[in-house]
Design a protein around this motif. Structure first.
Motif, PDB file in Angstrom:
ATOM      1  N   HIS A 207       5.841   2.172   3.925  1.00 38.11           N
ATOM      2  CA  HIS A 207       5.907   0.987   3.050  1.00 38.11           C
ATOM      3  C   HIS A 207       6.467   1.328   1.667  1.00 38.11           C
ATOM      4  O   HIS A 207       6.956   0.457   0.970  1.00 38.11           O
ATOM      5  CB  HIS A 207       4.513   0.346   2.903  1.00 38.11           C
TER       6      HIS A 207
ATOM      7  N   HIS B 149      -7.125  -1.650   4.857  1.00 42.76           N
ATOM      8  CA  HIS B 149      -6.374  -0.761   5.752  1.00 42.76           C
ATOM      9  C   HIS B 149      -6.384   0.681   5.244  1.00 42.76           C
ATOM     10  O   HIS B 149      -6.500   1.622   6.020  1.00 42.76           O
ATOM     11  CB  HIS B 149      -4.945  -1.309   5.852  1.00 42.76           C
TER      12      HIS B 149
ATOM     13  N   ASP C 258      -0.310  -4.045   5.905  1.00 45.86           N
ATOM     14  CA  ASP C 258      -1.016  -3.655   7.126  1.00 45.86           C
ATOM     15  C   ASP C 258      -2.444  -4.181   7.040  1.00 45.86           C
ATOM     16  O   ASP C 258      -3.123  -3.964   6.039  1.00 45.86           O
ATOM     17  CB  ASP C 258      -1.024  -2.126   7.279  1.00 45.86           C
TER      18      ASP C 258
ATOM     19  N   HIS D 133       0.837  -1.208   0.000  1.00 52.35           N
ATOM     20  CA  HIS D 133       0.000   0.000   0.000  1.00 52.35           C
ATOM     21  C   HIS D 133       0.869   1.253   0.000  1.00 52.35           C
ATOM     22  O   HIS D 133       2.089   1.157   0.087  1.00 52.35           O
ATOM     23  CB  HIS D 133      -1.005  -0.002   1.151  1.00 52.35           C
TER      24      HIS D 133
ATOM     25  N   HIS E 178       1.236   3.948   2.008  1.00 48.85           N
ATOM     26  CA  HIS E 178       1.816   4.671   3.152  1.00 48.85           C
ATOM     27  C   HIS E 178       3.338   4.738   3.034  1.00 48.85           C
ATOM     28  O   HIS E 178       3.984   3.769   2.623  1.00 48.85           O
ATOM     29  CB  HIS E 178       1.433   3.983   4.484  1.00 48.85           C
TER      30      HIS E 178
HETATM   31 ZN    ZN Z   1      -0.138   1.525   6.523  1.00 51.50          ZN
END
Ligand code: ZN
Length: 536
Positions: free
Chosen positions: A64, A160, A185, A59, A61
């Motif tokens: 990551h 998430h 996540d 994902h 974020h």
């Molecule tokens: Zn995350």
């Protein structure tokens, strides 16, 4: 066939896992930036960036995805696979991250030049991000993608963040196949807008996050009643509700709740209250949410759309973009909500709004997420009477509230339920993405609950996926100085504060004491005497 645990090992940020699916052929799962204070050193990649053929991104974020531009800068010429929504979100989040790196480097350079110091290069630039974005291939959920010989993958909804996924890897070497699942996540149940995590089909090996591996969310507190109480009280005083919020995910959840409140006339006495989103990145993210595939949306959101409403847009929503528009909000005395960038009040436009609103007891500052130790958000939340903002000392007179009942991560129950959703138990569970207590605590819990071996490997540990045996189990390497970028790449490093130096020194002392178990009594007494003297 081998997995090497590199990042988010015994810590919550810097996700990065290396897999050698056939001899000499490598891919990475996530390449995230380390954020905040970290206890351990992350080991270097054992190969060069050029040798990595693929990255699979769970994902968008930054913890990551945030180091992808560095990987590209260092020679990665392969392909990055991610869901279409993750690609869209990465394009704005990595661009924002590059801007922060460039601004920080320019600031450090300016400071250094005054004292004859060197010019500081940003970790990466907007140009590096453009080069990185060219390497992405958008994928759909639930499709098996034949990436290469012996390497098939499938993205499934992790619930998430918009576009978030857990990834199944079907790996074949010499006719033997193993299935590895990386959780990314795992989302919390009943988050607005997005779906709950899809069930885990099965896995030979599971790598799972553990952010809340030892904790359970309060399920009694619900966000809308709390919001209604905060709005009613603040508006009755003629005040402003100021919400520091992360741009992507949390801001859109808040907009969903405000739309619910207005659409269902839950606050009839203040029906027309305005909501200002003062965060250019959040507004770009909202646009991506508005265009996303319906596959990503939960039933409630689809129902709202079916009834002809926009789930995260409503009358009275204003998106401010320029800094003049942002400043104008401080002279506007109408009761209102301001959602501003800077989730932990460390940077962004929230500081300037805090300066103008915190001193006034008519107003409320409502936190909508975790405030890490040492941040301005945490200091205010912990009850400071005065804080220094933008060089000025400001009284904290506003009411301070917390929006409970929201979280982007599954708690221990949720992680356990997700593992239970598989048709068969994995033969090994690796635990990462949690602080020390969470990852080791969840590994212990999972081993007992599911009767399978489970552990939280330290950075650099290697496991043979064919034989099911550890190749190398590393010892922890404590970080001497806390830095916010710690992958061993070039770029500006945050200077540790004297306080983090003190904590480091205490950890080093603790480690040293640990090595004295077998020492002579005289040596132990000598050290004890020195510590006692210091304490006096
Ligand atoms: Zn995350």
């Amino acid at each position: 066939m081998k997995i090497t645990f590199i990042g988010a090992a015994h810590q919550v940020t810097g996700s990065r896992t290396l897999v050698e699916w056939n001899p000499g052929r490598y891919f990475l799962v996530d390449d995230g930036m380390e954020q905040g204070e970290n206890t351990y050193e992350m080991s270097e990649l054992p190969i060069s960036a050029v040798q990595i053929e693929y990255v699979f991104l769970t994902h968008a974020h930054i913890d990551h995805s945030g180091m992808l531009p560095v990987l590209v800068k260092e020679g990665f010429r392969g392909t990055i696979y991610a869901t279409a929504e993750t690609v869209d979100l990465c394009s704005i989040m990595l661009a924002d991250s590059a801007q922060i790196q460039e601004t920080d480097a320019a600031y450090e350079t300016k400071k250094n030049l005054r004292t004859g110091g060197p010019e500081v290069q940003p970790l990466y630039t907007s140009e590096d991000v453009s080069d990185t974005m060219k390497r992405f291939i958008p994928c759909d959920y639930n499709q098996i993608i034949m990436v290469d010989d012996g390497l098939n993958v499938r993205f499934s909804d992790a619930g998430h963040l918009l576009g978030s996924s857990f990834i199944e890897f079907f790996l074949t070497e010499n006719g033997q196949t193993r299935k590895l699942v990386c959780s990314g996540d795992v989302g919390n149940l009943d988050q607005p807008i997005i779906k709950d995590p899809a069930p885990l089909a099965d896995a030979d090996y599971l790598l799972i996050e553990s952010t809340y591996g030892t904790r359970e969310h309060d399920t009694v507190q619900k966000p809308i009643p709390i919001l209604l109480d905060v709005l009613r009280k603040t508006f009755s005083r003629g005040g402003t509700v100021l919400i520091p919020s992360f741009a992507v995910g949390r801001t859109q959840e808040l907009l969903y709740y405000f739309r619910e409140i207005k659409q269902n006339r839950l606050l009839p006495e203040y029906q027309d209250f305005p909501v200002y989103v003062d965060n250019p990145l959040a507004n770009e993210a909202t646009a991506i949410f508005l265009q996303c595939s319906q596959d990503c949306l939960d039933d409630e959101t689809l129902q709202v759309m079916k009834e002809g409403s926009n789930p995260i847009w409503f009358d009275g929503l204003f998106t401010t973009v320029s800094s003049d528009e942002s400043k104008a909000l401080n002279t506007n005395t109408e009761p209102k909500v301001i959602i501003a960038s800077g989730g932990m009040c460390e940077g962004g436009r929230i500081r300037h709004h805090l300066k103008h609103n915190l001193w006034n007891d008519k107003n409320t500052v409502m936190f909508a997420g975790y405030q890490a130790a040492g941040t301005l958000g945490r200091i205010i939340f912990d009850g400071a009477e005065k804080v220094k903002i933008l060089g000025e000392e400001i009284d904290v007179k506003a009411e301070i509230r917390l929006l409970q009942g929201i979280s982007g991560h599954a708690d221990r129950r949720g992680l356990s339920a997700w593992i239970s959703s598989a048709s068969a138990r994995p033969s090994y569970i690796f635990v990462n993405h949690g602080d020390e207590d969470s990852c080791t605590g969840f590994a212990k819990y999972a081993a007992e609950e599911f009767s399978v071996p489970a552990s939280a490997p330290f950075s650099g540990s290697e496991f043979d996926l064919l034989s099911g045996e550890w190749i190398r189990l590393t010892e922890p390497v404590y970080r001497r100085k806390n830095t916010s970028q710690g992958s061993g790449s070039s770029g500006p490093k945050n200077k540790p504060s004297p306080y983090s130096d003190l904590l480091d020194a205490l950890k080093a002392l603790n480690n040293y004491a640990g090595t004295l178990k077998e020492a002579s009594n005289a040596e132990i007494r000598e050290l004890t005497g020195k510590i006692r003297k210091l304490m006096d």
